[in-house]
Design a protein around this motif. Structure first.
Motif, PDB file in Angstrom:
ATOM      1  N   GLY A  93       0.795  -1.225   0.000  1.00  0.00           N
ATOM      2  CA  GLY A  93       0.000   0.000   0.000  1.00  0.00           C
ATOM      3  C   GLY A  93       0.821   1.265   0.000  1.00  0.00           C
ATOM      4  O   GLY A  93       0.364   2.308  -0.493  1.00  0.00           O
ATOM      5  N   ALA A  94       2.054   1.212   0.529  1.00  0.00           N
ATOM      6  CA  ALA A  94       2.863   2.427   0.651  1.00  0.00           C
ATOM      7  C   ALA A  94       3.209   3.053  -0.700  1.00  0.00           C
ATOM      8  O   ALA A  94       2.941   4.239  -0.924  1.00  0.00           O
ATOM      9  CB  ALA A  94       4.116   2.135   1.466  1.00  0.00           C
ATOM     10  N   PRO A  95       3.822   2.320  -1.638  1.00  0.00           N
ATOM     11  CA  PRO A  95       4.130   2.941  -2.934  1.00  0.00           C
ATOM     12  C   PRO A  95       2.891   3.353  -3.717  1.00  0.00           C
ATOM     13  O   PRO A  95       2.913   4.363  -4.430  1.00  0.00           O
ATOM     14  CB  PRO A  95       4.930   1.858  -3.671  1.00  0.00           C
ATOM     15  CG  PRO A  95       4.621   0.593  -2.977  1.00  0.00           C
ATOM     16  CD  PRO A  95       4.346   0.951  -1.557  1.00  0.00           C
ATOM     17  N   LEU A  96       1.791   2.588  -3.579  1.00  0.00           N
ATOM     18  CA  LEU A  96       0.564   2.972  -4.283  1.00  0.00           C
ATOM     19  C   LEU A  96      -0.023   4.252  -3.704  1.00  0.00           C
ATOM     20  O   LEU A  96      -0.561   5.089  -4.447  1.00  0.00           O
ATOM     21  CB  LEU A  96      -0.462   1.841  -4.196  1.00  0.00           C
ATOM     22  CG  LEU A  96      -0.112   0.545  -4.932  1.00  0.00           C
ATOM     23  CD1 LEU A  96      -1.287  -0.422  -4.885  1.00  0.00           C
ATOM     24  CD2 LEU A  96       0.294   0.807  -6.376  1.00  0.00           C
ATOM     25  N   ALA A  97       0.091   4.431  -2.386  1.00  0.00           N
ATOM     26  CA  ALA A  97      -0.395   5.662  -1.763  1.00  0.00           C
ATOM     27  C   ALA A  97       0.430   6.862  -2.220  1.00  0.00           C
ATOM     28  O   ALA A  97      -0.114   7.940  -2.506  1.00  0.00           O
ATOM     29  CB  ALA A  97      -0.353   5.540  -0.244  1.00  0.00           C
ATOM     30  N   ILE A  98       1.740   6.689  -2.311  1.00  0.00           N
ATOM     31  CA  ILE A  98       2.615   7.774  -2.780  1.00  0.00           C
ATOM     32  C   ILE A  98       2.304   8.110  -4.227  1.00  0.00           C
ATOM     33  O   ILE A  98       2.262   9.283  -4.625  1.00  0.00           O
ATOM     34  CB  ILE A  98       4.096   7.378  -2.610  1.00  0.00           C
ATOM     35  CG1 ILE A  98       4.424   7.226  -1.124  1.00  0.00           C
ATOM     36  CG2 ILE A  98       5.011   8.419  -3.254  1.00  0.00           C
ATOM     37  CD1 ILE A  98       5.803   6.646  -0.862  1.00  0.00           C
ATOM     38  N   PHE A 169      11.979   0.808   4.246  1.00  0.00           N
ATOM     39  CA  PHE A 169      11.372   1.436   3.079  1.00  0.00           C
ATOM     40  C   PHE A 169      12.417   1.721   1.994  1.00  0.00           C
ATOM     41  O   PHE A 169      12.143   1.608   0.801  1.00  0.00           O
ATOM     42  CB  PHE A 169      10.677   2.731   3.490  1.00  0.00           C
ATOM     43  CG  PHE A 169      10.029   3.471   2.352  1.00  0.00           C
ATOM     44  CD1 PHE A 169       8.899   2.978   1.744  1.00  0.00           C
ATOM     45  CD2 PHE A 169      10.574   4.662   1.890  1.00  0.00           C
ATOM     46  CE1 PHE A 169       8.305   3.652   0.683  1.00  0.00           C
ATOM     47  CE2 PHE A 169       9.986   5.344   0.836  1.00  0.00           C
ATOM     48  CZ  PHE A 169       8.845   4.841   0.233  1.00  0.00           C
ATOM     49  N   LEU A 170      13.626   2.079   2.416  1.00  0.00           N
ATOM     50  CA  LEU A 170      14.687   2.378   1.448  1.00  0.00           C
ATOM     51  C   LEU A 170      15.010   1.151   0.596  1.00  0.00           C
ATOM     52  O   LEU A 170      15.310   1.280  -0.595  1.00  0.00           O
ATOM     53  CB  LEU A 170      15.938   2.869   2.175  1.00  0.00           C
ATOM     54  CG  LEU A 170      17.099   3.318   1.286  1.00  0.00           C
ATOM     55  CD1 LEU A 170      16.684   4.489   0.405  1.00  0.00           C
ATOM     56  CD2 LEU A 170      18.315   3.678   2.129  1.00  0.00           C
ATOM     57  N   ALA A 171      14.954  -0.037   1.199  1.00  0.00           N
ATOM     58  CA  ALA A 171      15.210  -1.255   0.434  1.00  0.00           C
ATOM     59  C   ALA A 171      14.181  -1.429  -0.669  1.00  0.00           C
ATOM     60  O   ALA A 171      14.514  -1.856  -1.782  1.00  0.00           O
ATOM     61  CB  ALA A 171      15.201  -2.466   1.370  1.00  0.00           C
ATOM     62  N   LEU A 172      12.922  -1.102  -0.385  1.00  0.00           N
ATOM     63  CA  LEU A 172      11.883  -1.184  -1.409  1.00  0.00           C
ATOM     64  C   LEU A 172      12.154  -0.193  -2.531  1.00  0.00           C
ATOM     65  O   LEU A 172      12.034  -0.524  -3.710  1.00  0.00           O
ATOM     66  CB  LEU A 172      10.516  -0.920  -0.782  1.00  0.00           C
ATOM     67  CG  LEU A 172       9.286  -1.043  -1.694  1.00  0.00           C
ATOM     68  CD1 LEU A 172       8.083  -1.523  -0.894  1.00  0.00           C
ATOM     69  CD2 LEU A 172       8.938   0.286  -2.371  1.00  0.00           C
ATOM     70  N   VAL A 173      12.530   1.024  -2.163  1.00  0.00           N
ATOM     71  CA  VAL A 173      12.747   2.080  -3.157  1.00  0.00           C
ATOM     72  C   VAL A 173      13.959   1.789  -4.039  1.00  0.00           C
ATOM     73  O   VAL A 173      13.984   2.162  -5.208  1.00  0.00           O
ATOM     74  CB  VAL A 173      12.910   3.444  -2.449  1.00  0.00           C
ATOM     75  CG1 VAL A 173      13.292   4.534  -3.429  1.00  0.00           C
ATOM     76  CG2 VAL A 173      11.614   3.816  -1.737  1.00  0.00           C
TER      77      VAL A 173
END
Length: 448
Positions: A93-98, A169-173
């Motif tokens: 949900g985090a990247p989709l929210a951004i 979160f940085l690992a995802l990015v």
């Protein structure tokens, strides 16, 4: 047999693939239109203003349909894939929210400024607004593909309290899988736009309409398409090597490698027989090439499909054929765009009408190549919805009934079929008209 899982997968595939008809053109055409308007601002040449308005009108039509078809996709995570949403919603949900609150918001604001701001704002600010639309469109793609990249190669998480929770979160990015996927998709979208503009320009050149206008459009699109199609191959090579490391079962299916081996050859001609776990045909092997492409070492081992449990193997034939066709089309795009740029630069376009006719017929091919790429990506990941963590069969909503999925599937199919007809009709109508009708401005894109 048609069950809730199968129909839910079919529904998501239909809606996703239909939505993705519009996305690549939006990614690429936004940049091309921005380049055209920049030339107008820098040179003051009114032809580039007319180009901006004409191609911008087609961009707006495509953009509008893309927004409509994209919104429904996210609802399916709650309707059809509730178990998936519960299990990984903290991360996915985090990247989709951004994407929604940053990229899509910026995109929506500045596309309004650009579409309705002709003669109302300064021409430099107007040009900046379309660049911001292009930036936001590509940023939107970044966040969505980072989310998908996490599903392909999950990083920065822990399994806790019966679900996956984000701890980095940085690992995802910075997930290499997601970034390579983004790069590969972005330049694929630019290729779609380049061939779209070349094909329509070729149509008008064959009709001898607005020759200087469409020669200029063709030349810009040819250079754009050539650069993009070359980058598709370069980034695609890096992406395939990453797949070999992170999803070896998918890579084995892509190349129809059944038995693990070192110094693995690449067979230029092959056809898999999934039932008997072998290839019906293998010919023209290049020794060590597959190992080299995957690991930059001719002696590296390539894991074969038979080394994986049967319930963890992807369907081989659709992945293999989609990958081969995608690579073949990508090679064709490089050749065609290089020839197009050469003929354009040397003023020879109209001397080769058969080539122009070929480019008109080739408009759908980059779209097809994009769809094939997604088949490789998503079918090749099966049976996992999140690779190595959660299987697709465990992700479907438990409370969903078969009749509900049948109803929504039929509804989506009919609605999207209608929207597809509207899109093709509008694009064909305004593309055939040419720039003569665009003097009233891009704000009238939907009034005619």
């Amino acid at each position: 047999m048609m069950d809730v899982l199968t129909l839910s997968r079919l529904q998501f595939a239909i809606t996703c693939m239909f939505h993705f008809i519009f996305v690549p053109l939006t990614l690429g055409l936004s940049v091309l239109v921005a380049m055209m308007e920049t030339r107008y601002v820098l040179t003051g040449n009114e032809m580039y203003k007319r180009m901006t308005k004409f191609w911008g009108k087609l961009f707006l039509i495509n953009f509008a349909l893309g927004v409509v078809t994209g919104i429904t996709m996210e609802f399916q995570f709650g309707m059809n894939w509730a178990e998936y949403s519960r299990y990984v919603g903290d991360i996915f949900g985090a990247p989709l929210a951004i994407e929604a609150t940053v990229a899509f918001f910026m995109e929506s604001v500045f596309i309004g400024v650009w579409a309705f701001g002709w003669e109302k704002v300064g021409k430099r600010f107007h040009a900046v607004s379309i660049w911001l639309v292009a930036l936001a469109t590509n940023l939107s793609g970044l966040w969505i593909l980072l989310a998908n990249g996490w599903m392909q190669h999950p990083v920065g998480y822990v399994l806790r309290n019966g679900r996956a929770e984000m701890v980095d979160f940085l690992a995802l990015v910075t997930n290499p899988f997601g970034l390579l996927k983004f790069g590969h998709q972005i330049v694929s979208g630019y290729t779609v736009a380049g061939f779209f503009v070349m094909g329509i320009s070729a149509y008008h050149l064959l009709k001898a309409r607005n020759r200087e206008f469409f020669k200029a459009s063709f030349g810009m699109a040819a250079a754009f398409a050539l650069a993009a199609s070359i980058m598709v191959g370069v980034i695609g090579d890096f992406h395939a090597a990453d797949v070999a490391k992170t999803q070896p079962a998918k890579f084995a299916a892509m190349e129809a490698v059944w038995n693990s081996c070192n110094n693995a050859p690449m067979h230029l001609i092959a056809f898999p027989d999934e039932k008997n776990e072998c290839n019906l045909v293998t010919a023209l092997p290049v020794p060590g090439l597959l190992s080299f492409l995957a690991f930059h070492d001719t002696n590296a081992q390539i894991r074969g499909i038979t080394s994986f449990p049967k319930d963890e193997r992807p369907p081989v034939l659709p992945v293999f054929l989609s990958f081969r066709l995608m690579v073949g089309l990508g090679t064709l795009f490089i050749v065609l765009s290089a020839a197009a740029l050469f003929l354009s630069k040397n003023g020879l376009l109209e001397k080769y009408p058969l080539f122009l006719k070929l480019l008109v017929l080739c408009i759908p091919l980059p779209y097809i190549a994009n769809q094939l790429g997604w088949i490789v990506s998503e079918v090749g990941r099966q049976p996992w919805i999140v690779y190595g963590i959660m299987k697709t069969s465990d992700a479907v909503s438990k409370s969903l009934e078969l009749t509900q999925v049948i109803g929504s599937l039929l509804g989506f199919t009919l609605l999207y079929g209608l929207l597809g007809f509207v899109d093709i009709y509008l694009l064909a109508k305004f593309a055939r008209k040419g720039p003569e009708e665009t003097h009233v401005g891009a704000t009238n894109a939907f009034r005619n």
